[in-house]
Scaffold this active site. Structure first.
Site, PDB file in Angstrom:
ATOM      1  N   GLY A   1       0.821  -1.209   0.000  1.00 39.76           N
ATOM      2  CA  GLY A   1       0.000   0.000   0.000  1.00 39.76           C
ATOM      3  C   GLY A   1       0.855   1.258   0.000  1.00 39.76           C
ATOM      4  O   GLY A   1       0.532   2.253  -0.663  1.00 39.76           O
ATOM      5  N   THR A   2       1.952   1.226   0.720  1.00 40.87           N
ATOM      6  CA  THR A   2       2.820   2.405   0.817  1.00 40.87           C
ATOM      7  C   THR A   2       3.397   2.766  -0.553  1.00 40.87           C
ATOM      8  O   THR A   2       3.407   3.940  -0.939  1.00 40.87           O
ATOM      9  CB  THR A   2       3.958   2.127   1.827  1.00 40.87           C
ATOM     10  OG1 THR A   2       3.364   1.760   3.077  1.00 40.87           O
ATOM     11  CG2 THR A   2       4.831   3.351   2.023  1.00 40.87           C
TER      12      THR A   2
ATOM     13  N   ASN B   1      -7.793   3.606   9.384  1.00 47.90           N
ATOM     14  CA  ASN B   1      -7.283   2.345   9.926  1.00 47.90           C
ATOM     15  C   ASN B   1      -7.465   2.220  11.429  1.00 47.90           C
ATOM     16  O   ASN B   1      -7.538   1.124  11.963  1.00 47.90           O
ATOM     17  CB  ASN B   1      -5.802   2.167   9.565  1.00 47.90           C
ATOM     18  CG  ASN B   1      -4.992   3.418   9.767  1.00 47.90           C
ATOM     19  OD1 ASN B   1      -5.253   4.456   9.150  1.00 47.90           O
ATOM     20  ND2 ASN B   1      -4.000   3.355  10.632  1.00 47.90           N
TER      21      ASN B   1
ATOM     22  N   GLN C   1      -7.665   0.117   3.752  1.00 42.76           N
ATOM     23  CA  GLN C   1      -8.553  -0.505   4.747  1.00 42.76           C
ATOM     24  C   GLN C   1      -9.958  -0.762   4.206  1.00 42.76           C
ATOM     25  O   GLN C   1     -10.727  -1.494   4.829  1.00 42.76           O
ATOM     26  CB  GLN C   1      -8.646   0.375   6.006  1.00 42.76           C
ATOM     27  CG  GLN C   1      -7.351   0.453   6.794  1.00 42.76           C
ATOM     28  CD  GLN C   1      -6.925  -0.880   7.401  1.00 42.76           C
ATOM     29  OE1 GLN C   1      -7.710  -1.821   7.526  1.00 42.76           O
ATOM     30  NE2 GLN C   1      -5.659  -0.967   7.784  1.00 42.76           N
TER      31      GLN C   1
ATOM     32  N   SER D   1      -3.745  -2.965  -0.657  1.00 38.06           N
ATOM     33  CA  SER D   1      -2.651  -3.809  -0.195  1.00 38.06           C
ATOM     34  C   SER D   1      -3.158  -5.229   0.049  1.00 38.06           C
ATOM     35  O   SER D   1      -4.185  -5.414   0.721  1.00 38.06           O
ATOM     36  CB  SER D   1      -2.112  -3.213   1.108  1.00 38.06           C
ATOM     37  OG  SER D   1      -1.065  -4.004   1.601  1.00 38.06           O
ATOM     38  N   GLY D   2      -2.423  -6.222  -0.490  1.00 36.58           N
ATOM     39  CA  GLY D   2      -2.876  -7.612  -0.405  1.00 36.58           C
ATOM     40  C   GLY D   2      -3.073  -8.133   1.007  1.00 36.58           C
ATOM     41  O   GLY D   2      -4.028  -8.858   1.297  1.00 36.58           O
ATOM     42  N   HIS D   3      -2.166  -7.738   1.928  1.00 38.00           N
ATOM     43  CA  HIS D   3      -2.194  -8.390   3.237  1.00 38.00           C
ATOM     44  C   HIS D   3      -3.319  -7.904   4.144  1.00 38.00           C
ATOM     45  O   HIS D   3      -3.492  -8.406   5.252  1.00 38.00           O
ATOM     46  CB  HIS D   3      -0.829  -8.288   3.927  1.00 38.00           C
ATOM     47  CG  HIS D   3      -0.452  -6.924   4.427  1.00 38.00           C
ATOM     48  ND1 HIS D   3      -0.570  -6.566   5.755  1.00 38.00           N
ATOM     49  CD2 HIS D   3       0.041  -5.840   3.799  1.00 38.00           C
ATOM     50  CE1 HIS D   3      -0.133  -5.316   5.900  1.00 38.00           C
ATOM     51  NE2 HIS D   3       0.236  -4.862   4.741  1.00 38.00           N
TER      52      HIS D   3
ATOM     53  N   THR E   1      10.763  -7.140 -11.875  1.00 35.46           N
ATOM     54  CA  THR E   1      10.125  -8.427 -12.178  1.00 35.46           C
ATOM     55  C   THR E   1       8.914  -8.639 -11.278  1.00 35.46           C
ATOM     56  O   THR E   1       8.982  -8.408 -10.067  1.00 35.46           O
ATOM     57  CB  THR E   1      11.146  -9.578 -11.977  1.00 35.46           C
ATOM     58  OG1 THR E   1      12.239  -9.332 -12.847  1.00 35.46           O
ATOM     59  CG2 THR E   1      10.541 -10.930 -12.286  1.00 35.46           C
TER      60      THR E   1
ATOM     61  N   CYS F   1       3.310   4.026  20.128  1.00 33.49           N
ATOM     62  CA  CYS F   1       4.366   3.447  20.952  1.00 33.49           C
ATOM     63  C   CYS F   1       5.630   3.183  20.160  1.00 33.49           C
ATOM     64  O   CYS F   1       6.715   3.164  20.699  1.00 33.49           O
ATOM     65  CB  CYS F   1       3.882   2.161  21.617  1.00 33.49           C
ATOM     66  SG  CYS F   1       3.205   0.999  20.457  1.00 33.49           S
TER      67      CYS F   1
HETATM   68  N1  PLP Z   1      -2.757   2.955   4.291  1.00 38.11           N
HETATM   69  C1  PLP Z   1      -3.516   2.510   5.295  1.00 38.11           C
HETATM   70  C2  PLP Z   1      -4.821   3.181   5.592  1.00 38.11           C
HETATM   71  C3  PLP Z   1      -3.088   1.440   6.076  1.00 38.11           C
HETATM   72  O1  PLP Z   1      -3.844   0.996   7.088  1.00 38.11           O
HETATM   73  C4  PLP Z   1      -1.840   0.827   5.776  1.00 38.11           C
HETATM   74  C5  PLP Z   1      -1.334  -0.289   6.605  1.00 38.11           C
HETATM   75  O2  PLP Z   1      -1.673  -0.414   7.766  1.00 38.11           O
HETATM   76  C6  PLP Z   1      -1.099   1.329   4.704  1.00 38.11           C
HETATM   77  C7  PLP Z   1      -1.585   2.389   3.983  1.00 38.11           C
HETATM   78  C8  PLP Z   1       0.226   0.725   4.333  1.00 38.11           C
HETATM   79  O3  PLP Z   1       0.057  -0.489   3.676  1.00 38.11           O
HETATM   80  P1  PLP Z   1       1.314  -1.480   3.507  1.00 38.11           P
HETATM   81  O4  PLP Z   1       1.591  -2.046   4.840  1.00 38.11           O
HETATM   82  O5  PLP Z   1       0.850  -2.513   2.527  1.00 38.11           O
HETATM   83  O6  PLP Z   1       2.422  -0.651   2.967  1.00 38.11           O
END
Ligand code: PLP
Length: 394
Positions: free
Chosen positions: A72-73, A151, A179, A199-201, A237, A325
């Site tokens: 996602g980042t 999030n 999210q 983001s996949g995870h 790749t 934290c």
């Molecule tokens: N944006 C939001 C709203 C998120 O909650 C997160 C991850 O917690 C991210 C971006 C970042 O995603 P990634 O961990 O896949 O880089």
């Protein structure tokens, strides 16, 4: 209970067994590079195409509007730099005060390199001040980035409506939907969102794979410059196994989203109601109506979130706190501060984020075990004994 009770699904999710199964052959038997001309390459290329179609189908997008990334980042950075490259003369960027660091830190960085930044405030329920956004839009605004769902609180922003307004003023509209995807319905064929990150995870796919939706016709510049992969939009790749996993997760999500959202929401509501009933001075952070079905952020007044987490962890209950934290400062999160959540409640805020893998038995276990933990910690807290009027506010 010996197996962990995992209620931290906004941090990451378990890879669904069917997703893992779909991925495994692409580590062992079919390891070809999709760019290779031979049969091994062809087999990998075919599954990448298939996954692109599966993800596009979940989003109401065209397959060629999907660019696979690593997370996602990366999708967020790619979107913002692409928008800036598309409008080289513009120096103003808009976002919100409650974004994830993937956007927040990037904007702070861009602010130091000469861009003017507007961060739109939220009210005490975490709702966006839309008038403020509109008043600050100008011909100099290159890009507006507004997260679809928060999030920490799960609060949902009206990004479809905002995309109309923003694009009509000639700025690019991006949403961080990391999210939102997989938790609420999204149909990009029916709105004006230019770019969307995921983001996949976060949707029971693997880590290390993400995607950026880029609406056809949106000016684009690659962030990772290299080979011709992703039609020249992202060098490197392809993570074939990860892409297969994301595609399978998207397909699974699409088939089950409504039922799952209902069952997860029922569990979340049971958890929330049970805790609020048994624990005094506990408050839900954020708009309770307009939020993700799986998330609740609850502030327990006059206790430390980290202490709650540690005591819950001893019982194998996994959640997360509303304090930063990781910075070592124990400051309440910028999201709760932006909402004006009182200091003593923000400090004791815990986010529970559920998934289809949670059960009613787990929820009832947490509802039984958490009240005595809070009670014990409050006995040790100077704030709890003090007069409520002494409580500092953020
Ligand atoms: N944006 C939001 C709203 C998120 O909650 C997160 C991850 O917690 C991210 C971006 C970042 O995603 P990634 O961990 O896949 O880089």
């Amino acid at each position: 209970m010996s197996t962990p009770i995992y209620m931290d699904n906004n941090a990451t999710t378990r890879v669904a067994p069917e997703v893992l199964e779909a991925m495994l052959p692409y580590f062992s038997d079919y390891y070809g590079n999709p760019s290779s001309m031979h049969r091994f390459g062809g087999a990998s290329g075919r599954v990448v195409r298939e996954a692109r179609e599966q993800l596009a189908d979940l989003l109401g997008a065209q397959p060629d509007e999907i660019v696979f990334t690593s997370c996602g980042t990366e999708s967020d950075s790619t979107a913002i730099y692409a928008a800036l490259a598309a409008h080289p003369g513009k120096r103003h960027l808009i976002t919100t005060r409650v974004e994830h660091p993937a956007i927040k830190s990037l904007y702070e960085h861009l602010g130091k390199t000469g861009y003017r930044i507007t961060a739109v405030p939220v009210d005490n329920a975490g709702r966006l001040d839309e008038d403020y956004l509109v008043e600050n839009l100008s011909d100099d605004t290159a890009v507006v980035s507004i997260m679809w769902a928060n999030n920490e609180t799960g609060v949902i922003f009206p990004v479809e409506r905002l995309a109309e307004t923003v694009t009509a003023r000639g700025a690019v509209f991006h949403t961080d939907a990391v999210q939102a995807v997989g938790k609420i319905p999204i149909n990009l064929s029916q709105n004006r969102i230019d770019m969307l990150s995921l983001s996949g995870h976060k949707l029971h796919g693997p880590k290390g794979i993400g995607a950026l939706y880029v609406r056809k016709g949106t000016k684009f510049a690659p962030f990772l410059i290299g080979g011709h992969q992703e039609h020249g939009r992202r060098g490197g790749t392809e993570n074939v196994a990860g892409i297969v996993g994301l595609g399978r997760a998207a397909q699974f999500t699409k088939a089950h989203m409504t039922d799952e959202a209902n069952s997860v929401k029922a569990l979340r509501d049971r958890l929330e109601a049970g805790l609020l009933e048994r624990i005094p001075a506990a408050t839900v952070n954020g708009d309770r109506e307009n939020r993700l079905p799986n998330t609740t952020s609850i502030g327990f007044d006059s206790v430390e979130g980290e202490a709650i987490l540690l005591m819950m962890d001893e019982l194998a209950i996994c959640a997360s706190s509303g304090s930063a934290c990781t910075s070592g400062s124990l400051e309440p999160s910028h999201v709760l501060r932006a909402m004006g959540v009182p200091y003593t409640s923000a400090h004791g805020s815990i986010r529970f984020s559920l998934s289809v893998y949670n059960t009613q038995e787990e929820v009832d276990f947490v509802v039984e075990k958490l009240p005595p933990i809070i009670e014990r910690l409050r006995q040790l807290s100077p704030f709890w004994k003090a007069d409520a009027a002494c409580h500092r506010t953020a």
